[in-house]
Design an enzyme around this catalytic site. Sequence first.
Site, PDB file in Angstrom:
ATOM      1  N   GLU A 290       0.656  -1.045  -0.234  1.00 51.29           N
ATOM      2  CA  GLU A 290       0.325   0.044   0.209  1.00 51.29           C
ATOM      3  C   GLU A 290       1.057   1.257  -0.715  1.00 51.29           C
ATOM      4  OE1 GLU A 290      -3.866  -1.714   2.348  1.00 51.29           O
ATOM      5  OE2 GLU A 290      -1.665  -1.516   3.670  1.00 51.29           O
TER       6      GLU A 290
ATOM      7  N   ASP B 191     -15.886  -2.936   1.497  1.00 53.14           N
ATOM      8  CA  ASP B 191     -15.197  -2.800   2.658  1.00 53.14           C
ATOM      9  C   ASP B 191     -16.516  -2.604   3.685  1.00 53.14           C
ATOM     10  OD1 ASP B 191     -12.878  -2.421   1.188  1.00 53.14           O
ATOM     11  OD2 ASP B 191     -13.292  -0.727   0.129  1.00 53.14           O
TER      12      ASP B 191
END
Length: 247
Positions: A8, A128
């Site tokens: 990330e 999510d």
Amino acid sequence: MMIYPTIEIQHGRCVSLEKGRLDEATIWHVDPVETAHGFAVAGAEWMHLTDFDAVEGRDENSALVEEIIRAAGIPVQLGGGFRSRESVERWIDKGAGRIVIGTMAAHNPALVRELAEHHPDQIVLAVDVWRGQVMTEGWRTSSALTPDSFISAFGDTPFAGIIITDIDSDMDEVDAQLGLIAGLAAHARSQVIASGVVRSIDDIARLTYVPNISGALVGRALFRKAVDLGEALAVAQPGPEPVAEFQ
């Protein structure tokens, strides 16, 4: 089960987030390109890359993302800020192996279905979850959708996979996260990729027994050296079936 070693990035650096908080990133002092290449050397078949600056609408990491795609040596599953057909197809043209879509799927599901049909095995749905609701806009906005209804609404859309993340669970609540992901995986039409549940090799071993889970993202645990990638890849492989001995 496929292990997706994960990078990330934010402001050109490797980071990890706590419960999706973009302003509270843990910075890892490693080179993203070298790290990505190291995944391939260790034997990974895919990697996952999320650009957190793209999530917030900034384009500052484009050159770095392109370099990772070129240098990794394995296909890259790319997520972060995809809001249009043009952005999806631009990164497919640049060599991304798969594109991960979340917010656009909530706002324009018809377009996402069309993209999945036009780019078979290249579109991944991101789900999510925060307190029972699907989150959008980089985990900052709660939608009116529950994760099971969100997944069900896409029916037989030919996604390459569905990444499910339980943002709400604390780092130690692996059982709660596994329960949520396993429950959603049981009803999903596409294979599920678990996110945020691997803290140890034991977690990978447990995931291999959950039906319809085809993979797991592993990021923070690799950077913390709590998990060795080579060992994780070995554990994720199915073992030989027991053979009865006949006398």
